[in-house]
Design a protein around this motif. Sequence first.
Motif, mmCIF file in Angstrom:
data_model
loop_
_atom_site.group_PDB
_atom_site.id
_atom_site.type_symbol
_atom_site.label_atom_id
_atom_site.label_comp_id
_atom_site.label_asym_id
_atom_site.label_seq_id
_atom_site.Cartn_x
_atom_site.Cartn_y
_atom_site.Cartn_z
ATOM 1 N N GLY A 79 73.486 -58.447 -8.378
ATOM 2 C CA GLY A 79 72.310 -59.329 -8.453
ATOM 3 C C GLY A 79 71.194 -58.696 -9.263
ATOM 4 N N MET A 80 70.961 -57.396 -9.033
ATOM 5 C CA MET A 80 69.903 -56.696 -9.771
ATOM 6 C C MET A 80 70.225 -56.652 -11.269
ATOM 7 S SD MET A 80 67.717 -55.921 -7.483
ATOM 8 C CE MET A 80 66.604 -54.768 -8.220
ATOM 9 N N ALA A 81 71.519 -56.467 -11.571
ATOM 10 C CA ALA A 81 71.932 -56.420 -12.985
ATOM 11 C C ALA A 81 71.760 -57.789 -13.648
ATOM 12 C CB ALA A 81 73.374 -55.946 -13.085
ATOM 13 N N GLN A 82 72.111 -58.839 -12.916
ATOM 14 C CA GLN A 82 71.906 -60.198 -13.465
ATOM 15 C C GLN A 82 70.423 -60.448 -13.704
ATOM 16 O OE1 GLN A 82 74.284 -61.996 -14.460
ATOM 17 N NE2 GLN A 82 76.025 -62.088 -13.071
ATOM 18 N N PHE A 83 69.608 -60.003 -12.763
ATOM 19 C CA PHE A 83 68.151 -60.174 -12.889
ATOM 20 C C PHE A 83 67.639 -59.379 -14.099
ATOM 21 C CE2 PHE A 83 63.716 -59.255 -11.963
ATOM 22 C CZ PHE A 83 63.254 -60.464 -11.484
ATOM 23 N N GLY A 84 68.118 -58.136 -14.210
ATOM 24 C CA GLY A 84 67.690 -57.293 -15.332
ATOM 25 C C GLY A 84 68.108 -57.856 -16.665
ATOM 26 N N ALA A 85 69.264 -58.549 -16.680
ATOM 27 C CA ALA A 85 69.760 -59.133 -17.935
ATOM 28 C C ALA A 85 69.076 -60.463 -18.249
ATOM 29 C CB ALA A 85 71.268 -59.334 -17.848
ATOM 30 N N GLY A 86 68.213 -60.916 -17.341
ATOM 31 C CA GLY A 86 67.493 -62.162 -17.588
ATOM 32 C C GLY A 86 68.264 -63.402 -17.179
ATOM 33 N N ARG A 87 69.390 -63.213 -16.478
ATOM 34 C CA ARG A 87 70.151 -64.382 -16.010
ATOM 35 C C ARG A 87 69.698 -64.685 -14.583
ATOM 36 N NH1 ARG A 87 74.179 -61.933 -19.445
ATOM 37 N NH2 ARG A 87 74.757 -60.471 -17.821
ATOM 38 N N TYR A 88 68.546 -65.334 -14.496
ATOM 39 C CA TYR A 88 67.892 -65.504 -13.194
ATOM 40 C C TYR A 88 68.629 -66.493 -12.297
ATOM 41 C CZ TYR A 88 64.339 -63.069 -15.802
ATOM 42 O OH TYR A 88 63.689 -62.146 -16.580
ATOM 43 N N GLN A 89 69.296 -67.471 -12.926
ATOM 44 C CA GLN A 89 70.065 -68.440 -12.132
ATOM 45 C C GLN A 89 71.203 -67.720 -11.414
ATOM 46 O OE1 GLN A 89 69.296 -72.064 -12.456
ATOM 47 N NE2 GLN A 89 70.308 -71.927 -10.469
#
Lengths: 311, 119
Positions: A79-89
Amino acid sequence: MVFQPAFRFLIIAIGGPLMLFSLTGYAAALLTIDADHQYDYAQTRLDEGAFDVAIVAFNRFIYFFPADPRIPLARKGTGMAQFGAGRYQAAAAVFNALTADYQGSSLQIDAFFMLSRSHFRLGMTEQAMVDLHNLMALSPEAHVIDRACYELGWLHVEQGRWNDAAQTFGQISPDNQDRLRVADLTRTLARSDTIPVKNPTTAGLLSIVPGGGQLYTGRTQDALTAFLINAGLICAAWESFDNELYALGAVIGFVEFGFYAGNIYGAVSSAHKYNRDRIAEFRDALNRRRQTTLSLAPVPNGALLSLTIDF
Amino acid sequence: MKPLYPAFIFFLLVGLAIAGPPESDPARKAESISVITAPIHFFQKYLSGADGHRCPMTPSCACYAQQAIRRHGAIQGWIMACDRLMRCGRDELKNGPATMTRHGLRCQDPVQNNDFWLH
């Protein structure tokens, strides 16, 4: 090709052991990755900002070591990696699942905060607020409520709801108020009444006289231009009709309609832009108070190094 | 003939109001917009090319007009384009952020900066 028996024996006697030695060496070079290696690799990738690699590494950890106690942390890591990559959905989907799967744990609390941040980044500020309210309803611990109130206050700031923000910051317990500089924040928020605003309706009405609205919003050059262009076109159209040049008058009248309406539109728009810019300045001034600050100041017999970080 | 002028403006406005919003069918809308923006395209291709890129703002006024018409239809797009022509190179230069383009430093003023309050 047919080998003589003696030669065949020689090949087997020399080639056999050689093959065996090479296979043993190959087996020795095989790398076995255990759970610790895989998790450390994934975490290192995440820390270094290689988010896509981190997602793959965490997912591999989850797949190959399903019984490992660090599975919840690995899921949080994705989840943190998705958030960091800008994929907030995608991040919101991960954190939403974590809030449901790890109820009553500290991971659920962290997941709620990250879910709120993901929703905020998606432009769903109201949903981000609901997430924090849900967390406060689920967790009665004072430090969690303080943290949620602090984040909720900043969401109100982003929405321009200054009074709600001050009220929410005021709900933080006295123990944490000093650390979070709540008094300073509420003092600044109390100055929100002094933010200069221009009324768009007034600007539009003043533009009945071309340039009046622009003058009201402090755009003197625009005001002068609007007045001169509109006055010139109105005079030109008037004179054309007066001299029975109807076609020319109609063309000039059509052009003048665009500039006259544009003058009103521009005045209303400039009032909105003025308000937007003043609010943004006020918000920026508030945001500067929450940023990490590192300062070095001289004190008697030495120097004071100060590092301020909000949680 | 003077009384004819206000009457002309009045009937022009009534006509525009009766005409209503542009067609909702995307294909027809695109076709009609390309016809409306044809003079702007002509200006960009033949006149502006000879004159040089002198608009101090980005997107240029011609490009801004095209975008405004595409986003808001012919009438509102025309009004927004006139507004932009009056603002071009004046107070907006002090208020808007500067940005580097292939034509040099320009003041950034996209359509979104002027219609955000409509949404």
